[in-house]
Design an enzyme around this catalytic site. Structure first.
Site, PDB file in Angstrom:
ATOM      1  N   GLU A   1      51.712  43.169  46.368  1.00 30.29           N
ATOM      2  CA  GLU A   1      50.788  44.190  45.878  1.00 30.29           C
ATOM      3  C   GLU A   1      51.447  45.573  45.841  1.00 30.29           C
ATOM      4  OE1 GLU A   1      48.121  43.859  44.383  1.00 30.29           O
ATOM      5  OE2 GLU A   1      46.981  45.712  44.569  1.00 30.29           O
TER       6      GLU A   1
ATOM      7  N   THR B   1      43.061  47.829  28.663  1.00 29.84           N
ATOM      8  CA  THR B   1      43.769  47.618  29.929  1.00 29.84           C
ATOM      9  C   THR B   1      43.515  46.233  30.525  1.00 29.84           C
ATOM     10  OG1 THR B   1      44.392  48.713  31.982  1.00 29.84           O
ATOM     11  CG2 THR B   1      42.030  48.585  31.507  1.00 29.84           C
TER      12      THR B   1
HETATM   13  C1  DMJ Z   1      42.868  44.423  35.505  1.00 28.83           C
HETATM   14  O1  DMJ Z   1      41.498  44.363  35.628  1.00 28.83           O
HETATM   15  C2  DMJ Z   1      43.291  45.556  34.619  1.00 28.83           C
HETATM   16  O2  DMJ Z   1      44.579  45.347  34.192  1.00 28.83           O
HETATM   17  C3  DMJ Z   1      43.193  46.887  35.295  1.00 28.83           C
HETATM   18  O3  DMJ Z   1      43.686  47.928  34.510  1.00 28.83           O
HETATM   19  C4  DMJ Z   1      43.967  46.872  36.581  1.00 28.83           C
HETATM   20  N1  DMJ Z   1      43.666  45.756  37.406  1.00 28.83           N
HETATM   21  C5  DMJ Z   1      43.468  44.452  36.861  1.00 28.83           C
HETATM   22  C6  DMJ Z   1      44.624  43.501  36.946  1.00 28.83           C
HETATM   23  O4  DMJ Z   1      45.498  43.681  37.937  1.00 28.83           O
END
Ligand code: DMJ
Length: 656
Positions: free
Chosen positions: A525, A636
């Site tokens: 992480e 995202t």
């Molecule tokens: C996802 O939900 C998206 O990529 C977000 O921007 C960040 N975290 C998670 C994946 O790790």
């Protein structure tokens, strides 16, 4: 003040007797008609004239007062009780008028039908009551701050938007839009047999993840692949079906047609946003709104457009803050929002309120309602007015004061996708949104100066900034930035394109190292560059891997933009690691510690594994003409949004 000064005239005992006297006199005059009674009648007529002139003046005054929807609605709605908003019926300032109305109704029932005196009394009393109410509202409005008036106007607009959706039958609430057939969705098999085989393997992984979700957790948010049951996260309140919505476009791209159809049917019949629970505005936006928009743009199925807009409207109350910076958490039923209790004195989070832009621009486009775009453009206005410490954007912003909270800066958690959305807002506008472009490159320049460092062995990493002090730690989440730098290279200031492409490649290498230095060959992480280590997690609570996509996402962009075969090699290493360590009978599980010699499962198959990790892997082993980067933007959560050129005029105006 003048309005307040008029008020006693209407509500004083004198006012009361004026109305009663006029009514009685008119009725009596009609019956008697001579002597002193006639004189009184003339006086009363004069009084009536004066009174009417006064009412006309009041109307004039009200309409010349500063514009406010509240004031106008006060005047307009109160003339028709049927149109009065429910709030007006609560006891309080309005109670006196209601009592009077009841009294009038009683008198009407008691009196002789067709009594002209009673009718005049009735009319005058009604006019007086309406004016009392209008003046009271006008007074309240004048006492409001401009921001409060602005908020009231936005509230009214939202009510209208909600009513449009609620009152109309499915689809009729939305204007027709011409569905533009998607570009680059023809799924040709790669010519190279080895690549074909690898791609087929990734599709098989998607089937394994989907079938197990379907078998053990259908309709719930996520799957527990070890326990073989549903998993719910508080991020979605009690909205259901996160995996179904998140997986839609991956199913479509992989041509899993039956699965796409069953997902669509579930959405038609079950996806419900009338939930009385708190949700994360950011998570619901990127996964649900993003997933539905993407499914619409790929398939043209109206149900996805309708659901996306319906959900977008439900999220609007999150923006009811003094600054318009939205709350992180929202109860979608009550419309009450708040922030995470741990977030710097009640602040909103940069990566959360800064990751609404792409979806909200599309919601306005597909609904014909500018309100969504207005909300996110206002976020930009607030940000542009603020002083940035060293040109950096702190992770926390207080929605009440509109000022920064703690000066912590990160390109990973709490900051990450804000930067991503600046770049993608520019790209999604067909490169017309120059404001977003400027904000992006200014921010990246500050990040390079203050956050990007090289380790002693030459690994480039992005540190975190805590009020001027650097923490030499990089999160898995931060690894998306390699792809972002490379994607933005094309628009970089004169002479910097190659530099940004190389920076992307360096971040990709560092993140690959973070995978390579674990036993599981999957990254932790967070990893550190201090205390004699490089790209290694040193704290137990940073050693987990939850099927995250960011490193593979960066490989995907680097592959598309450079065609360097190492990115396919690294992606395949990740596939092998996922198969060896995360695949279980019941799906795919995250790991609690990637440095252990045996798997310790976290028992969650995250919905983003299907939305992002597997989609990016599949694209790495597909030809470039599947979803070309010139035509599609990935939100995202890896949901697809087509380029949406901004109105040319708007852009030109902004540039002046
Ligand atoms: C996802 O939900 C998206 O990529 C977000 O921007 C960040 N975290 C998670 C994946 O790790």
């Amino acid at each position: 003040m003048p309005v307040g000064g008029l008020l006693p005239l209407f509500s004083s005992p004198a006012g009361g007797s004026l109305g009663g006297g006029l009514g009685g006199g008119l009725g009596g005059g009609g019956r008697k008609g001579s002597g002193p009674a006639a004189l009184r009648l003339t006086e009363k007529f004069v009084l009536l004239l004066v009174f009417s002139a006064f009412i006309t003046l009041c109307f004039g005054a009200i309409f010349f007062l500063p514009d406010s929807s509240k004031l106008l609605s006060g005047v307009l709605f109160h003339s028709s009780p049927a149109l009065q908003p429910a709030a007006d019926h609560k006891p309080g300032p309005g109670a006196r008028a209601e009592d009077a109305a009841e009294g009038r109704a009683r008198r009407r029932e008691e009196g002789a039908p067709g009594d002209p005196a009673a009718a005049v009394e009735d009319n005058l009393a009604r006019i007086r009551e309406n004016h009392e109410r209008a003046l009271r509202e006008a007074k309240e409005t004048l006492q409001k701050l401009p921001e409060e008036i602005q908020r009231d106007i936005l509230l009214e607009k939202e009510k209208v938007a909600q009513d449009q959706l609620r009152d109309k039958a499915p689809f009729r609430g939305l204007p027709p839009v011409d569905f533009v057939p998607p570009i680059g969705v023809e799924n040709r098999e790669p010519a190279d047999a080895a690549i074909r085989e690898k791609r087929a393997k990734i599709k098989e992984m998607m089937k394994h993840a989907w079938n197990n979700y379907k078998g053990y957790a259908w309709g719930l948010n996520e799957l527990k692949p070890i326990s073989k049951e549903g998993h719910s996260s508080s991020l979605f309140g009690n909205i259901k079906g996160a995996t179904i919505v998140d997986a839609l476009d991956t199913l479509f791209i992989m041509e899993m047609k039956n699965e796409f159809e069953e997902a669509k049917s579930w959405i038609e019949e079950n996806l419900d946003f009338n939930v009385n629970a708190e949700i994360s505005v950011f998570e619901v936006n990127i996964r649900f709104v993003g997933g539905l928009l993407s499914a619409y743009y790929l398939s043209g199925e109206e149900i996805f457009r309708k659901k996306a807009v319906e959900l977008g409207v439900k999220l609007l109350p999150a923006f009811h803050t003094p600054s318009g910076i939205p709350w992180a958490l929202l109860n979608m039923k009550s419309g009450i929002g708040r922030n995470w209790p741990w977030a710097s004195g009640g602040s909103s989070i940069l990566a959360e309120f800064g990751t609404l832009h792409l979806e909200f621009m599309h919601l306005s486009h597909l609904s014909g309602n500018p309100i969504f775009a207005e909300k996110v453009m206002n976020i930009r206005t607030v940000l542009n007015k603020l002083e940035k410490p060293q040109g950096l954007y702190p992770n926390y912003l207080n929605p009440n004061s509109g000022q920064w909270g703690q000066h912590h800066v990160s390109v990973g958690g709490l900051g990450d996708s804000f930067y991503e959305y600046l770049l993608k807002a520019w790209l999604m506008s067909g490169k017309t949104d120059l404001e977003a472009k400027k904000m992006y490159f200014d921010a990246v320049q500050a990040i390079e100066t203050h956050l990007i460092r090289k380790s002693s062995s030459g690994l480039t990493y992005i540190a975190e900034w805590k009020g001027g002090l650097l923490e030499h730690k990089m999160g898995h989440l931060t690894c998306f930035a390699g792809g972002m730098f490379a994607l933005g290279a094309d628009g970089a200031p004169e002479g910097l394109a190659q530099h940004y492409l190389e920076l992307g490649a360096e971040i990709a290498r560092t993140c690959h190292e973070s995978y390579n230095r674990t036993f599981m060959k999957l990254g932790p992480e967070a990893f550190r560059f201090d205390g004699g280590v490089e790209a290694i997690a040193t704290r137990q609570n940073e050693k987990y891997y939850i099927l995250r996509p960011e490193v593979i996402e960066t490989y995907m962009y680097m592959w598309r933009l450079t065609h360097d075969p190492k990115y396919r090699k690294w992606a395949w290493e990740a596939v092998e690691a996922l198969e060896s360590h995360c695949r279980v009978n019941g799906g795919y599980s995250g790991l609690r510690d990637v440095y252990l010699l045996h798997e310790s499962y976290d028992d969650v198959q995250q919905s983003f594994f299907l939305a992002e990790t597997l989609k990016y892997l599949y694209l790495i082993f597909s030809d470039d003409d599947l979803l070309p980067l010139e035509h599609w933007i990935f939100n995202t959560e890896a949901h697809l949004l087509p380029i949406l050129p901004t109105d040319k005029k708007e852009v030109e105006l902004k540039e002046e």
